[in-house]
Design an enzyme around this catalytic site. Structure first.
Site, PDB file in Angstrom:
ATOM      1  CG  MET A  29      -1.837  -1.248   1.211  1.00  0.00           C
ATOM      2  SD  MET A  29      -3.391  -1.026   2.066  1.00  0.00           S
ATOM      3  CE  MET A  29      -2.851  -0.776   3.719  1.00  0.00           C
ATOM      4  N   GLY A  30       2.122   1.085  -0.456  1.00  0.00           N
ATOM      5  CA  GLY A  30       3.032   2.222  -0.550  1.00  0.00           C
ATOM      6  C   GLY A  30       3.612   2.617   0.783  1.00  0.00           C
ATOM      7  CB  ALA A  31       3.955   4.605   3.221  1.00  0.00           C
ATOM      8  CG  HIS A  36       7.062  -2.169   2.040  1.00  0.00           C
ATOM      9  ND1 HIS A  36       6.907  -0.993   2.727  1.00  0.00           N
ATOM     10  CD2 HIS A  36       5.857  -2.797   2.084  1.00  0.00           C
ATOM     11  CE1 HIS A  36       5.668  -0.903   3.160  1.00  0.00           C
ATOM     12  NE2 HIS A  36       5.010  -1.965   2.800  1.00  0.00           N
ATOM     13  N   GLY A 147       4.850 -10.147   4.254  1.00  0.00           N
ATOM     14  CA  GLY A 147       5.615 -10.066   5.497  1.00  0.00           C
ATOM     15  C   GLY A 147       4.894 -10.765   6.647  1.00  0.00           C
ATOM     16  CE  LYS A 149       3.882  -4.251  10.267  1.00  0.00           C
ATOM     17  NZ  LYS A 149       2.492  -4.011  10.739  1.00  0.00           N
ATOM     18  CB  SER A 186       3.269   2.228   5.946  1.00  0.00           C
ATOM     19  OG  SER A 186       3.797   1.295   5.053  1.00  0.00           O
TER      20      SER A 186
HETATM   21  O1  PAF Z   1      -0.184  -5.835   3.747  1.00  0.00           O
HETATM   22  C1  PAF Z   1      -0.594  -4.917   3.014  1.00  0.00           C
HETATM   23  O2  PAF Z   1       0.090  -3.914   2.781  1.00  0.00           O
HETATM   24  C2  PAF Z   1      -1.969  -5.022   2.379  1.00  0.00           C
HETATM   25  O3  PAF Z   1      -2.868  -5.648   3.239  1.00  0.00           O
HETATM   26  C3  PAF Z   1      -1.957  -5.713   1.005  1.00  0.00           C
HETATM   27  C4  PAF Z   1      -1.515  -7.148   1.100  1.00  0.00           C
HETATM   28  C5  PAF Z   1      -1.053  -4.943   0.062  1.00  0.00           C
HETATM   29  C6  PAF Z   1      -3.374  -5.695   0.407  1.00  0.00           C
HETATM   30  O4  PAF Z   1      -3.871  -4.410   0.250  1.00  0.00           O
END
Ligand code: PAF
Length: 279
Positions: A29-31, A36, A147, A149, A186
């Site tokens: 979801m970015g950030a 990541h 991950g 987490k 994030s």
């Molecule tokens: O873990 C995340 O960042 C989100 O839940 C994912 C897997 C990208 C789905 O939106």
């Protein structure tokens, strides 16, 4: 590195790959943070082509404020991805993914969805599974990386793949931590200075709980953790649970041969932090 925001152009690119090419996929979801990047680096090592998606999925948020406050650092994310030689980035908007119908599918994960996060974030896992399934359809990955987490999420995605007979291997990756033990997230950038310096207490408590576990039963460890947080000036415990790794059901008594994990969710003001540790 190529960035696509439209499904059709990404699909076209993926279709152009030779047969037999392995596609590694890291949905985000970015950030983006080092956690990541460690997943993406692993994906780069293990696959011919790597796709990263950046999409803040509205249907997995149970609180509007949480969605609105979710950090957005797209320009920096793209720089980070370019620097580690990511091949493809998918950055759709909500309309591209959901059209006018921003709703999630209803899934049955054999009870995994009712434990822990499922109790406190209504509809969260239906939202996660909806977007992950959709992204798998678009990206057609060989391997997808998640991950630990979000351990419950990881188990639910594995269940999704089995139940829906999806042709992808799910790879769980260890939690990446700051040097003081705080699990990378994030959401950490939203912590105030005071909250940030209090937050490592979460992992410290998990480490102590791991030590006590085995000599005392699960109930006693839970009471001990609850007590640790009772008078904490900054962190508020939402739940602490010791659960079976496979079923995620809370454990009262320990059975030898089974694997257990401790799970925790804590509020620092409005910011919700989760963590877990294998016992
Ligand atoms: O873990 C995340 O960042 C989100 O839940 C994912 C897997 C990208 C789905 O939106």
């Amino acid at each position: 590195m190529n960035v696509y925001s439209e499904i059709t152009s990404l699909k076209k690119r993926i279709k152009s790959f030779n047969k037999g090419i392995t596609i590694g996929f890291v949905p985000t979801m970015g950030a983006l943070h080092q956690g990541h990047l460690s997943l993406i680096k692993k994906a780069i090592k293990e696959n011919d082509v790597v796709v990263v998606s950046i999409f803040v999925n509205p249907t997995q948020f149970d609180k509007k404020e949480d969605l609105e406050n979710y950090p957005n650092t797209l320009d920096n994310d793209l720089l980070l991805l370019k620097a580690i030689n990511c091949d493809i980035v998918f950055t759709p908007n909500a309309k591209e993914i959901y059209g006018k119908n921003e709703v999630s599918e209803d899934f049955n994960f054999d009870g995994l969805e009712f434990q822990m996060e499922g109790k406190f974030r209504k509809g969260h896992f239906n939202g996660v599974a909806t977007i992950v399934k959709r992204l798998f359809e678009i990206v057609t990955p060989t391997n997808a990386y998640f991950g630990e987490k979000d351990f419950q999420q990881l188990q639910i995605i594995k269940k999704l793949v089995v139940k829906q007979n999806l042709n992808v291997t799910i790879i769980g990756c260890e939690i990446f931590r700051e040097s003081d033990g705080l699990a990378m997230s994030s959401r950490n950038v939203r912590l105030s200075k005071t909250q940030r310096s209090a937050a490592p207490f979460i992992y410290k408590t998990l480490l102590k709980a791991k030590k006590i576990f085995g000599t005392k039963n699960a109930d006693k460890v839970m009471n001990w953790v609850e007590n640790e947080f009772k008078n904490h000036p900054i962190l508020k415990l939402e739940y602490f649970e010791i659960a079976d790794e496979k079923t995620l059901k809370p454990t009262k008594k320990v059975i030898s041969g089974e694997k257990y994990r401790a799970f925790i969710a804590v509020f620092a003001g409005e910011i919700r932090l989760i963590d877990n540790i294998s016992l």
